[in-house]
Design an enzyme around this catalytic site. Structure first.
Site, PDB file in Angstrom:
ATOM      1  N   GLU A 100       0.825  -1.203   0.000  1.00 37.88           N
ATOM      2  CA  GLU A 100       0.000   0.000   0.000  1.00 37.88           C
ATOM      3  C   GLU A 100       0.863   1.258   0.000  1.00 37.88           C
ATOM      4  OE1 GLU A 100      -2.526  -0.067   3.372  1.00 37.88           O
ATOM      5  OE2 GLU A 100      -3.753  -1.730   2.661  1.00 37.88           O
ATOM      6  N   CYS A 345      -3.235   2.429   7.449  1.00 39.30           N
ATOM      7  CA  CYS A 345      -2.194   1.506   7.011  1.00 39.30           C
ATOM      8  C   CYS A 345      -2.647   0.049   7.091  1.00 39.30           C
ATOM      9  CB  CYS A 345      -0.953   1.721   7.869  1.00 39.30           C
ATOM     10  SG  CYS A 345       0.426   0.696   7.390  1.00 39.30           S
TER      11      CYS A 345
END
Length: 356
Positions: A100, A345
């Site tokens: 990511e 996250c």
């Protein structure tokens, strides 16, 4: 040439400097200016394949492809854009892993949040990245690509970089420092606009300043240390690996980084409802960090579906901030961005894995 390598032994050029590319071109039997052309297409134009670099001889491009040499770009497999234009990318590596990256825009700047590993071994209880453990560390080109991919997706040049995505940067420090060198020299992002965040790695943090100066010539990036608690006992409850790094030793190593670099240390503190967000926690934290040049960055918890932690209410957050400020601690509250698009996250990656 100090190049990076894809899994399987294939060579990626992304991450190499202009000088390295010139030398490599000559070794390939090409004029040195071909290396400069490659550099421009890698970094200024963001080429994804040799086919796109039409200024290079077709025969050379074909030879590079046949030998498994690549640009080193990742594949975008998912994109989520929040109402505030925070953009989360899910990128696939050549070996099928996903990472990511997040772009956080304001009117004045674009901050990109980068991953340094696939997954994370630190297993912080409040973090989605560590839920699946660590698969592997990222190569330099996989880190650099995240900046290029966000620049491409958002059509805007990143101005600031934070290593606060998936992974523990200090457990992949050589690749992270190589990426910082590339971001600084090849993409023109000043070291002072780059932040490396860590929960603390006892065998690396004490020597980080010296290692950075050896690899980069200077250590001007910001060190952000994730405390998340004002004492050892509570920190170990939240961060299992903290048992190997006593609180006072961690603070001593932060003071050493400050002494060597002259750069103040940022302390990250995630506020968890009714767990570490009370006035007495703020008072204890102030006592701990007072006395050397530092800054406390408060972060309100971003909920994960399968965890029991709560996000504090705004009044509790403000009371905590006010206690620190009244005790002379430099403090700021990080605005939560992208909450409507799983931009915390690790969350988008977990969602993709569950559906895919």
């Amino acid at each position: 040439m100090s190049s990076t390598h894809l899994p399987g032994g294939n060579q990626a050029l992304l991450g190499c400097s202009a000088t390295e590319l010139e030398g490599w071109a000559v070794a390939e039997g090409q004029p040195a200016f071909r290396g400069r052309q490659l550099h421009e297409w890698l970094y200024a134009k963001g080429a994804r394949s040799f086919e796109a670099i039409t200024v290079l001889p077709k025969s050379w491009r074909l030879s590079l492809q046949q030998r498994g040499i690549t640009i080193g770009r990742l594949l975008e497999v998912n994109r989520a854009v929040a109402v505030d234009d925070t953009t989360k990318l899910l990128l696939a590596t050549v070996d099928g892993e996903t990472i990511e990256s997040v772009g956080i825009p304001t009117q004045q700047r674009l901050t990109v949040c980068l991953s340094s590993q696939v997954g994370c071994p630190m297993a912080c209880r409040f973090c989605a990245s560590g839920k699946g453990g660590l698969q592997r560390s990222l190569a330099t080109h996989e880190i650099v690509d995240q900046v290029l991919s966000l620049r491409e997706a958002m059509d805007r040049r990143p101005s600031h970089v934070v290593f606060m995505g998936m992974g523990e940067p200090l457990l992949n420090i050589e690749a992270v420092l190589a990426a910082i060198r590339c971001l600084n020299i090849d993409l023109g992002i000043a070291q002072r606009r780059i932040t490396v965040s860590t929960v603390g790695v006892p065998h690396t943090l004490p020597h980080l300043a010296e290692l950075a100066m050896k690899r980069l010539g200077r250590a001007q990036f910001t060190l952000a240390v994730s405390l998340h608690a004002p004492n050892q006992e509570l920190r170990e409850r939240l961060i299992p690996t903290a048992c190997a790094y006593p609180f006072e030793t961690l603070l001593q190593d932060c003071r050493h980084y400050l002494a060597v670099t002259g750069r103040r240390v940022t302390f990250e503190y995630i506020l968890l409802g009714a767990l570490n967000d009370q006035p007495q926690h703020a008072e204890e934290l102030a006592d701990r960090v007072r006395g050397f040049q530092s800054h406390v960055n408060l972060i309100a918890y971003n909920p994960i579906d399968d965890e029991g932690f709560q996000r504090p209410n705004p009044e509790t957050i403000e009371a905590f901030r006010r206690v620190l400020e009244q005790r002379g601690v430099a403090v700021s509250l990080r605005a939560s961005r992208g909450l409507d698009q799983n931009a915390a996250c690790g969350q988008l990656r977990r969602q993709h894995a569950a559906t895919g």
